[in-house]
Design an enzyme around this catalytic site. Structure first.
Site: not given
Ligand SMILES: Cc1cc2nc3c(=O)[nH]c(=O)nc-3n(C[C@H](O)[C@H](O)[C@H](O)COP(=O)(O)O)c2cc1C
Length: 306
Positions: A71, A130, A133, A168, A194-196, A247, A269
């Protein structure tokens, strides 16, 4: 009546159970309300708030990958003033812990955001900062990949709010332990990770990147082993409570994170696929504890360590 004590402790932040939802994947709670009563959850984390409103990045900004999602939403959000006036009053009525996620482009942004959220704002349980990002050009991940900047940002937030502060972390670093120690020095109360992971996909027909922003953040099951490894490493090195994410799609995944050292797990997700996943995961964790003979979910935290 529940058979296992599901309360979890993240320092002074006590949640009714260890399952929360992740920022950016759960809107402001309202979208999921018809499917999943938030009162069942330990908490929800709202979309990242910036000082000014943002439309985010141009589309396309989502692309599926094997077992994952890229994303580049780019922090689309209503901005601080609108969030406080229109969203916060509704969030305050929810029967669950509300974690407000904040994101900035300079230390001053983080100071402004932090000073705008205090304990007296009933309904807010904690601030998640955050610094990770990957989808905005300046700021965000820039703070989360440099230990000195990460420490400064967390210090600024801590000085300006009386709420528990969750730092984060970004996985886009060589040494996650160095980053965890930096935010601990900055005064963080809790670490979430983790973040992405920064990634990219190219359309072989158009021969151009699939995302308009070219690169994006990878989430979903594909990132889970990286996240588990980082939670494990941070648990060994730093004494702060951890919210683990990356994940998690099933209760087995969630238990894996807790064994690695997470006191709470955040569900991201998978909500897009199954809005009831957080409830299934919560029930599965409880059942696991029951079958293994634990009276409290807190007993399984960190068991994978020597
Ligand atoms: C569409 C989308 C938007 C996200 N927006 C934010 C955000 O605004 N702030 C933030 O700290 N993390 C954001 N994230 C990261 C998620 O909070 C999370 O850390 C990351 O997706 C890993 O977890 P998951 O694999 O379970 O999704 C976003 C993730 C996705 C998929």
């Amino acid at each position: 009546m529940r058979n296992v004590d599901m309360r979890t402790e993240l320092g002074e932040l006590i949640l009714r159970n260890p399952v929360v939802t992740s920022s950016g994947t759960y809107g402001f709670g309202e979208e999921y309300a018809p499917y999943c009563p938030v009162s069942i959850l330990g908490g929800i984390t709202v979309k990242g708030i910036t000082p000014l409103p943002r439309l985010g990045n141009p589309v396309p900004r989502l692309a599926e990958t094997p077992s994952g999602l890229l994303n580049s939403v780019g922090l689309e959000n209503p901005g601080l003033v609108e969030f406080r006036n229109s969203y916060l009053p509704k969030l305050a009525l929810l029967d669950t812990a509300v974690i407000v996620n904040i994101s900035g482009f300079s230390p001053d942004d983080y100071t402004l955001l932090a000073s705008s959220f205090q304990k007296k704002d009933t309904g807010i349980a904690a601030l998640e900062v955050n610094i990770s990002c990957p989808n905005i050009k300046h700021g965000g991940m820039a703070f989360g990949t440099n230990p000195r900047s990460a420490e400064e940002v967390i210090e600024a937030v801590k000085k300006n709010t009386d709420l528990p502060v969750i730092a984060k972390l970004s996985p886009n670093v060589t040494d996650i332990v160095e980053m965890a120690k930096a935010v601990e020095s900055g005064g963080a109360d809790i670490i979430s990770l983790i973040n992405t992971l920064l990634g990219m996909s190219i359309d072989i027909q158009t021969q151009k990147p699939l995302l308009a922003n070219k690169m994006g953040g990878l989430s979903g099951p594909a990132v889970r082993p990286v996240a588990v490894r980082m939670v494990y490493q941070v648990y060994e090195a730093v004494g702060l409570p951890i919210v683990g994410m990356g994940g998690i799609s099933t209760w087995q995944d969630a238990v894996e994170f807790m064994l690695a050292g997470a006191s709470a797990v955040s569900i991201g997700t998978v909500n897009f696929v199954n809005p009831l996943a957080p409830v299934d995961i919560l029930n599965g964790i409880e059942e696991y504890c029951l079958k293994k003979g634990y009276r409290s979910v807190r007993e399984i935290v960190g068991l994978a360590h020597e």
